[in-house]
Design an enzyme around this catalytic site. Structure first.
Site, mmCIF file in Angstrom:
data_model
loop_
_atom_site.group_PDB
_atom_site.id
_atom_site.type_symbol
_atom_site.label_atom_id
_atom_site.label_comp_id
_atom_site.label_asym_id
_atom_site.label_seq_id
_atom_site.Cartn_x
_atom_site.Cartn_y
_atom_site.Cartn_z
ATOM 1 N N GLY A 1 105.739 -30.219 -29.213
ATOM 2 C CA GLY A 1 106.549 -31.427 -29.111
ATOM 3 C C GLY A 1 107.803 -31.399 -29.973
ATOM 4 N N GLY B 1 103.167 -28.083 -32.743
ATOM 5 C CA GLY B 1 104.513 -27.521 -32.736
ATOM 6 C C GLY B 1 105.070 -27.331 -34.132
ATOM 7 N N LYS C 1 92.091 -41.330 -33.328
ATOM 8 C CA LYS C 1 91.758 -39.953 -33.702
ATOM 9 C C LYS C 1 90.270 -39.837 -34.027
ATOM 10 C CE LYS C 1 94.765 -37.567 -35.979
ATOM 11 N NZ LYS C 1 95.019 -36.437 -35.060
ATOM 12 N N LYS D 1 93.584 -25.339 -32.195
ATOM 13 C CA LYS D 1 94.789 -25.970 -31.655
ATOM 14 C C LYS D 1 95.914 -25.922 -32.690
ATOM 15 C CE LYS D 1 97.678 -29.589 -30.880
ATOM 16 N NZ LYS D 1 98.414 -30.492 -31.825
ATOM 17 N N ASP E 1 96.119 -31.792 -27.878
ATOM 18 C CA ASP E 1 94.837 -32.145 -28.499
ATOM 19 C C ASP E 1 93.780 -32.394 -27.425
ATOM 20 O OD1 ASP E 1 95.928 -31.951 -30.993
ATOM 21 O OD2 ASP E 1 95.955 -34.101 -31.406
#
Length: 321
Positions: free
Chosen positions: A89, A56, A279, A53, A220
């Site tokens: 983002g 940005g 997280k 992943k 995510d």
């Protein structure tokens, strides 16, 4: 590596031309030793699936993206089945500012109104996805650009309004996130076909429901759900941080390797605070669903991805079941 060897050379006081040549030989030996260190990892991971992943912040710099594409290409060339998922983002916020579209972000979550959704389509499925594909093509990789809408990869539903505590006002309020979606199911058939035929899928963080309504979805989350569906060996999260820290202000508190149980203990004992808690919880839940390991590493540090995969020490934080 060259500068490490050069530093050792000066420390030992070597100064003749012959000795300089010998130091180059040492440099070559160190490179060969790195290849030897990488070999068992290459053999172990050949044919395995990695979901990578990209945030940005990682993709905004053309130079950094080119470097990352080179590392992804190397993983692909040694037989690792790579699927890339990306957000955007930061770029979306910048475009909204340029166009004068006001943005509302609550507790790190973007409220996606009609105008913001249209910009997300342009940025995520358009510019960023194409930039990643172009960087991979430069390295002779046959990559395929997709969004979660393609092939019904990401079946989603609109997120219902939620009561959220606003830390700025100290009050709770019902928040309608607009065109924000939650993942219902991953359809991996298209991804499996592409991976089986040697392609590298690059997926932007959009999804849709059965009525064709498109949603902005956390990248995510999509990466994690795809990793579970593909039974991935690794989920690797590249961002602007190089791991998980107990205290973000203290580099000595970086966590290099954690088991799912140790991560749960950090939360239960109160050692994990703030944004680290969700997280850690999301990563441990991921490991419990079959992904063998998850990694949080820097996406802006050269060779961080290769070092994490192919060396004993790694560079970020590794989570194992």
């Amino acid at each position: 590596m060259f500068f490490v060897v050069l530093g050792l050379w000066f420390q030992k006081g070597q100064s003749t031309f012959t000795e300089m040549i010998e130091s180059r030989d040492i440099d070559d030996q160190l490179r060969l030793d790195l290849l030897r260190e990488a070999l068992p990892y290459i053999q172990r991971f050949q044919g395995q699936t990695f979901v990578v992943k990209l945030s940005g912040k990682v993709t905004e710099s053309p130079e950094n993206l080119a470097s990352l594409a080179e590392e992804l290409a190397l993983l692909h060339q040694v037989g690792i089945r790579i699927t890339v998922v990306h957000g955007g983002g930061k770029q979306l916020t910048e475009l909204a500012k340029q166009l004068g579209v006001e943005q509302t972000i609550i507790e790190g979550r973007r409220v996606t109104d009609d105008a913001t959704l249209e910009m997300a389509k342009m940025i995520f499925a358009g510019k960023i996805n194409t930039d990643i594909l172009a960087a991979l093509r430069h390295r002779s990789i046959e990559a395929v650009g997709l969004s979660g809408v393609d092939g019904n990869i990401v079946h989603a539903e609109r997120r219902p309004p939620k009561e959220v505590f606003n830390r700025e006002t100290g009050e709770r309020a019902q928040i309608d996130y607009g065109h924000v979606g939650d993942v219902v199911q991953i359809n991996a058939r298209l991804l499996t076909v592409l991976l089986d035929h040697g392609y590298l899928p690059v997926i932007s963080s959009l999804g849709a429901d059965d009525d064709g309504m498109v949603f902005n979805i956390n990248a995510d989350t999509i990466a994690a759900e795809i990793a579970v569906r593909l039974q991935a060996e690794k989920l690797i999260l590249l961002s602007d941080v190089d791991g998980i820290y107990l205290d973000p202000k203290n580099p000595e508190t970086k966590l290099n390797r954690l088991s799912a149980r140790e991560a749960d203990d950090l939360v239960a004992q109160g050692a994990a605070t703030g944004g680290m808690i969700p997280k850690l919880q999301s990563i441990t839940a991921l490991l419990q669903r079959g992904v063998h390991s998850a990694h949080v590493i820097s996406g802006t540090k050269r060779n961080a991805l290769l070092s994490e995969v192919f060396t004993d020490k790694g560079t970020g934080t590794m989570f194992v079941a």
